[in-house]
Design a protein around this motif. Structure first.
Motif, short mmCIF file in Angstrom:
data_model
loop_
_atom_site.label_atom_id
_atom_site.label_comp_id
_atom_site.label_asym_id
_atom_site.label_seq_id
_atom_site.Cartn_x
_atom_site.Cartn_y
_atom_site.Cartn_z
N CYS A 14 20.51 30.95 37.20
CA CYS A 14 20.76 30.19 35.97
C CYS A 14 19.52 30.08 35.09
CB CYS A 14 21.27 28.80 36.34
SG CYS A 14 21.75 27.82 34.91
N CYS A 15 18.40 29.64 35.66
CA CYS A 15 17.21 29.39 34.85
C CYS A 15 16.57 30.67 34.33
CB CYS A 15 16.18 28.60 35.65
SG CYS A 15 16.74 26.95 36.09
N SER A 16 16.87 31.81 34.93
CA SER A 16 16.25 33.06 34.50
C SER A 16 17.22 34.01 33.80
CB SER A 16 15.61 33.76 35.71
OG SER A 16 16.52 33.87 36.78
N LEU A 17 18.36 33.48 33.33
CA LEU A 17 19.32 34.30 32.60
C LEU A 17 18.71 34.88 31.32
CD1 LEU A 17 22.52 32.07 32.90
CD2 LEU A 17 22.27 34.39 33.83
N LEU B 265 29.55 34.95 24.73
CA LEU B 265 30.29 33.76 24.31
C LEU B 265 31.54 34.15 23.53
CD1 LEU B 265 27.20 31.73 23.04
CD2 LEU B 265 28.28 31.63 25.30
N ARG B 266 32.65 33.51 23.88
CA ARG B 266 33.90 33.79 23.18
C ARG B 266 34.54 32.46 22.78
NH1 ARG B 266 37.07 37.44 26.68
NH2 ARG B 266 37.89 35.61 27.71
N GLU B 267 34.76 32.32 21.49
CA GLU B 267 35.34 31.08 20.99
C GLU B 267 36.73 30.83 21.62
OE1 GLU B 267 34.05 28.88 19.21
OE2 GLU B 267 32.47 29.74 17.96
N VAL C 254 32.70 31.22 28.37
CA VAL C 254 31.40 31.84 28.62
C VAL C 254 31.57 32.92 29.68
CG1 VAL C 254 29.00 31.45 29.31
CG2 VAL C 254 30.26 29.66 28.09
N ILE C 255 31.10 34.12 29.38
CA ILE C 255 31.20 35.25 30.30
C ILE C 255 29.81 35.55 30.85
CG2 ILE C 255 31.88 37.65 30.58
CD1 ILE C 255 33.64 37.27 28.05
N PHE C 256 29.66 35.44 32.18
CA PHE C 256 28.40 35.76 32.83
C PHE C 256 28.52 37.13 33.49
CE2 PHE C 256 28.38 31.11 32.80
CZ PHE C 256 27.10 30.87 32.29
N ASP C 257 27.49 37.94 33.33
CA ASP C 257 27.49 39.27 33.94
C ASP C 257 26.04 39.65 34.25
OD1 ASP C 257 28.04 41.79 34.81
OD2 ASP C 257 29.13 42.43 33.03
N PHE C 258 25.68 39.54 35.54
CA PHE C 258 24.30 39.84 35.92
C PHE C 258 24.25 40.17 37.41
CE2 PHE C 258 24.99 35.24 36.17
CZ PHE C 258 24.58 34.94 37.47
N LEU C 259 23.11 40.65 37.86
CA LEU C 259 22.90 40.89 39.29
C LEU C 259 22.36 39.62 39.91
CD1 LEU C 259 21.33 44.47 39.49
CD2 LEU C 259 23.72 43.78 39.70
N GLY C 260 23.13 39.06 40.85
CA GLY C 260 22.72 37.83 41.50
C GLY C 260 22.02 38.09 42.82
N LYS C 261 22.10 37.14 43.72
CA LYS C 261 21.42 37.25 45.02
C LYS C 261 21.82 38.54 45.73
CE LYS C 261 20.83 34.79 49.38
NZ LYS C 261 21.26 33.65 50.21
N PHE D 89 27.33 39.58 39.71
CA PHE D 89 28.05 38.34 39.44
C PHE D 89 28.73 38.50 38.09
CE2 PHE D 89 28.69 34.24 37.54
CZ PHE D 89 29.04 33.40 38.59
N TYR D 90 30.05 38.58 38.12
CA TYR D 90 30.81 38.61 36.87
C TYR D 90 31.84 37.50 36.93
CZ TYR D 90 33.89 39.60 33.08
OH TYR D 90 34.63 39.44 31.94
N ASN D 91 31.87 36.66 35.91
CA ASN D 91 32.88 35.62 35.86
C ASN D 91 33.00 35.07 34.45
OD1 ASN D 91 34.87 34.04 37.08
ND2 ASN D 91 33.57 33.72 38.88
N GLU D 92 34.19 34.56 34.15
CA GLU D 92 34.44 33.88 32.88
C GLU D 92 34.72 32.42 33.17
OE1 GLU D 92 37.46 35.68 30.55
OE2 GLU D 92 36.73 37.72 30.83
N PHE D 93 34.04 31.53 32.48
CA PHE D 93 34.21 30.10 32.65
C PHE D 93 34.63 29.46 31.34
CE2 PHE D 93 30.59 30.84 35.74
CZ PHE D 93 31.40 30.78 36.88
N THR D 94 35.53 28.48 31.46
CA THR D 94 35.78 27.62 30.30
C THR D 94 34.89 26.39 30.48
OG1 THR D 94 37.63 26.55 31.43
CG2 THR D 94 38.15 28.37 29.96
N VAL D 95 34.14 26.04 29.45
CA VAL D 95 33.14 24.97 29.56
C VAL D 95 33.41 23.90 28.52
CG1 VAL D 95 31.41 26.57 30.43
CG2 VAL D 95 31.54 26.14 27.97
#
Length: 909
Positions: free
Chosen positions: A571-574, A581-583, A587-594, A599-605
């Motif tokens: 999170c802190c190093s994104l 971002l999609r209205e 929020v769509i996250f797409d990165f290499l995690g642990k 790590f790919y996921n879509e969240f409603t925030v």
């Protein structure tokens, strides 16, 4: 570097790329609100999708010239399929079934296509949804789940207030002296002081997570040695008492040792002292390399080449694993291996042809490892084909050789050592898309190994002709040996096993810390919710990060040297390119995690969180820039520790999983249910925890094949049930009129083609059992000094399979089944049908569980994040064997939880 002019001397968390302004003006807030879409937002707080970003998914942020910008995928390659090795489908005996050697999986099948429509239209087991889980298993993350999550968080806040009120009441009623003594050990309950708006409390640069003495490399602990001497006198009395306890324990050395119930023992005054006496036998090194036979060669450009033994060994690393296509066909793996291989060949005198002339190896594609692969495959096949007695004797010899290394004496107690074997040399594989995959892992020599042992103990002997790097006596460290590997420069430690006292105490402390968080969670959430609108950019970024870590179980993340380490983030190093971002609030996250797992996921925030992220990505920021440029993990954890001593970002994952599981288990309707149905309900709760805490996985490539095998097992039971009913008719033909023809009808799933294939399988299965039994009986006879049975006996036994095949053939022709067994009666057969019905029901529940778990990592939650005492309490309270939830390994690991709960199921998280 472009820096906003309004920074006002604000110290920055990072100094690379474009930096966010230090303050958020009301005008900027209003401007962001005006840009918001009027579309009705989805329920916040859940993950709504798991899959690749569609081609038309656009980042709502724009490039400086106003043109819409498509999200970059430069840092992420193909989707990685990864399953935690520790995960198990507990309670499901089907997991023990061996996969068919002829089983094939179509790799290009779409995971999004309903499984029931795949593979020749084969009908698969139904999804059972009538045992307490009313949600749609195919859409588990909808509005109802968001509402459930909100309800759980509301209940958590209510309980936190209740606990604090009870604590306050108890403190008020207690004597003043007792209050003072208690306050010395309590975590701070006061609300953290608000930082000054000029950010004076922040630090420049990124700090690493504070390391404990136990895991710190020796060089980092040298400065602490002097300070430690000053405390030596204080520990003498405690050491003496521990030694007395050790001497008492040593009396049982030769026999069965009494279990050390550390969870019932009084708490140590100095928790930093891990041991007083420590004895062990060091580490076990892998065997030396055995050169290839003269006729087995590496080929280059079609011609055999001769290599120095060191270079030849490296060639065998690659040649012996040609079957692992996912590695050897990976361009990165090939490139890293080839670079290291060429370097070693050069350093050892180069390659030569049969005439001794130099061979210049310059192209990987000209290398042919087939000869080496076939040699090692032959050795492997021969090893597998050996008689069972020979394998057993070899294992006994190996166990005898390794026995001295398997245990150590820790304060006089016999404790199992976890990983006493030094990893052999080979090729580094890594997880996910690791940039160093294929790099040569060099052989670890004794001169690289540091031994940690008690002062009075005998130092283990290193291999002949070698010496240890260092021998030390650090009783604040929990490792027995340590060395540094060459690929990533990481330190490797020999630690105690998972079921040891030290590991158990670490797990216990982890879950107790999560329980302590219950008291503070409501104030923490209220504070960061308020600070989501802070005028101070650093506070707003910290609050947004806390929201994401708490609600979606994102790891905090640390900065890395991306040139030498995998480009993994939290999170802190994104970075700018990791977030789309999609209205209105997706929020769509797409990165290499642990472990380099994508790590790919879509969240409603919450809308405010969406607005903040949009602000953190505000132009001129671009790819490579930090999202949270005014926040580091160290700063975040320091802030969290002001609420509760020892609180860090990772505690939220444990708390959320355990608290959610506790609440779900309390609400379960388990009356008048079978054991299988109770297990299903427990797994449903575990699944919800995994989803709510974002413990997801991609669908395994073998999932479809496994489900088809389960379908065949289910159909096999139904076929067996039909045969049993036909046997009833054989005994009493009048039953057809009494019970009706429908009772005896063949299940519509069982067509004649499938029946004949199943019958052939049953005949083949019987033949295999007979052959294995014959071989086992022969081995037993030889071991007892007798003679092997003749081949004639084997053929005589196999007649049973021939007779079964003939019986099936007759049944297919006559459509009648003769009653089997000793003294068959209608009553006995009716009882057998009832038992088959129960087995069918159980298997259907297991099928539903496996289908529901295909995208959820239950093991991750159950092993690492859900307090094991919750599982023990559930098992005790509802009379379900603990073996249904914990494998033997997990029962050993969580023995402290099983024993501490005992027969009292009243414990609560």
């Amino acid at each position: 570097m472009a820096v906003d002019s309004s920074d006002d001397d604000m110290p920055l968390a990072r100094t690379n790329g474009h930096i966010s302004a230090s303050k958020v003006s009301p005008a900027a807030d209003r401007k962001m609100d005006k840009l918001a879409s009027r579309a009705r937002p989805a329920p916040p707080g859940v993950s709504i999708r798991n899959g690749p970003v569609e081609d038309d998914a656009m980042d709502v942020d724009s490039t400086p010239n106003g043109a819409p910008k498509r999200k970059s995928r430069s840092s992420v390659g193909q989707v990685v399929s990864y399953k935690d090795e520790s995960e198990s489908d507990d309670g499901a005996p089907l997991a023990k079934r061996q996969k068919s050697k002829h089983e094939q999986v179509v790799s290009d099948d779409s995971d999004d296509e309903p499984i029931a429509t795949k593979r020749n239209g084969a009908k698969l087991p139904p999804s059972i949804k009538d045992t307490g889980d009313s949600s749609d298993d195919d859409k588990p993350l909808g509005t109802n789940l968001a509402q459930k999550k909100a309800s759980i968080e509301k209940a958590a806040a209510k309980e936190a207030r209740s606990i604090r009120a009870a604590d306050a009441k108890a403190r008020k009623a207690a004597p003043k002296k007792a209050i003072k003594e208690e306050e010395s050990d309590d975590e701070p309950l006061a609300k953290p002081k608000r930082r000054q708006s000029n950010g004076a409390a922040k630090t420049n640069g990124v700090k690493k997570e504070p390391e404990s003495d136990s895991d710190a490399p020796i060089a980092k602990r040298a400065k602490k040695a002097a300070a430690a001497k000053g405390k030596a006198k204080e520990t003498v009395k405690r050491s003496q008492s521990v030694k007395e306890e050790s001497n008492a324990n040593s009396a049982a050395e030769e026999g069965e040792e009494e279990e050390y119930r550390w969870w019932d023992a009084p708490k140590k005054e100095d928790d930093s002292i891990k041991w007083t006496t420590l004895e062990h036998n060091g580490v076990l090194f892998p065997p030396e390399y055995e050169p290839l036979p003269k006729d087995v060669k590496l080929y280059y450009d079609g011609k055999p080449v001769n290599l120095h033994v060191e270079a030849e060994e490296v060639a065998t690393f690659f040649g012996s694993m040609l079957h692992s296509t996912q590695n050897v066909e990976n361009p990165v793996f090939q490139k890293n291996f080839f670079n290291d291989f060429k370097d070693i060949v050069r350093k050892t005198g180069g390659a030569k042809d049969k005439d001794g002339k130099p061979v210049d190896i310059t192209q990987f594609k000209k290398l042919d490892f087939t000869n080496i692969f076939e040699y090692y495959k032959g050795l492997s096949d021969a090893k597998k084909a050996r008689p069972a007695a020979e394998k057993k004797a070899e294992k006994a010899e190996k166990d005898k050789f390794e026995a001295p290394y398997m245990y150590c004496k820790w304060d006089g107690r016999k404790e199992k050592v976890g990983n006493f074997r030094v990893e052999p040399p080979g090729l580094f594989r890594g997880r996910g898309e690791h940039p160093k995959t294929g790099t040569v892992k060099k052989r670890v020599m004794p001169e690289q190994v540091t031994i940690n042992i008690g002062k009075g103990a005998k130092v283990p002997e290193p291999p002949a002709g070698h010496k240890w790097k260092l021998v030390q006596h650090d009783n604040k460290a929990t490792w027995l040996a340590m060395w540094q590997e060459n690929v990533n420069g990481n330190y490797k430690y020999v630690m105690l096993a998972a079921n040891s006292t030290v590991k158990g105490q670490a797990d216990f402390k982890k879950f107790e810390k999560a329980r302590e968080l219950k008291k503070h969670i409501d104030r923490i959430r209220a504070d960061y919710t308020k600070e989501l609108k802070s005028e101070v950019m650093a506070d707003r970024q910290r609050a947004t990060a806390m929201y994401l870590i708490d609600r979606f179980a994102l790891r905090a993340g640390n900065e890395k040297d991306t040139e030498n380490e995998a480009e993994t983030v939290g999170c802190c190093s994104l970075k700018f390119e990791h977030v789309t971002l999609r209205e209105p609030n997706t929020v769509i996250f797409d990165f290499l995690g642990k472990d380099s797992i994508r790590f790919y996921n879509e969240f409603t925030v919450e809308r405010q969180v969406f607005k903040n992220l949009k602000m953190f990505k505000k132009p001129p920021k671009e790819d490579g820039d930090d999202i949270f440029d005014r926040l580091t993990t160290s700063q975040l954890n320091k802030h969290l520790s002001s609420y509760m001593a020892g609180l860090t970002a990772k505690v939220f994952r444990t708390y959320n999983a355990s608290w959610t599981m506790a609440k779900l288990l309390r609400e379960l309707p388990v009356d008048d249910l079978t054991v299988a149905e109770k297990i299903k309900l427990y797994n449903d709760c575990n699944r919800e925890v995994a989803i709510l805490c974002n413990h997801k996985r991609t669908v395994g490539a073998s999932h479809e094949a496994q489900m088809e095998k389960l379908a065949d097992r289910l159909k096999g039971l139904k076929y067996q049930k039909w045969r049993t009913k036909m046997m009833m008719l054989d005994i009493d033909p009048k039953l057809k009129k009494k019970k009706g023809a429908e009772f005896f009808a063949l299940d519509e799933e069982l067509d004649q083609e499938w029946i004949e294939k199943h019958q052939a399988f049953l005949v083949e299965e019987l033949e295999t059992k007979i052959k294995k039994k014959f071989e086992k009986d022969n081995e037993k006879l030889v071991a007892e000094g007798g003679k092997e049975m003749p081949e004639k006996e084997r053929k005589e036994r196999l007649k049973a399979a021939t007779e079964l095949a003939a019986k099936f053939k007759k049944e297919n022709k006559t459509k009648k089944v003769e009653a089997e067994g000793k003294g068959p009666t209608v009553e006995k057969l009716a009882t057998a049908i009832d038992k088959l019905d129960e087995r069918i029901r159980t298997l259907e529940l297991q099928c539903a569980d496996r289908e529901g778990n295909k995208e959820v990592a239950l093991g991750t939650s159950k092993i690492n994040y859900i307090d094991p005492r919750l599982t023990v309490v559930f098992a005790k309270k509802f009379d379900v064997p603990i073996e249904k939830f914990f494998s033997k390994t997990l029962r050993d690991k969580f023995n402290w939880a099983i024993q501490s709960i005992g027969d009292d199921p009243s414990w609560e998280f």
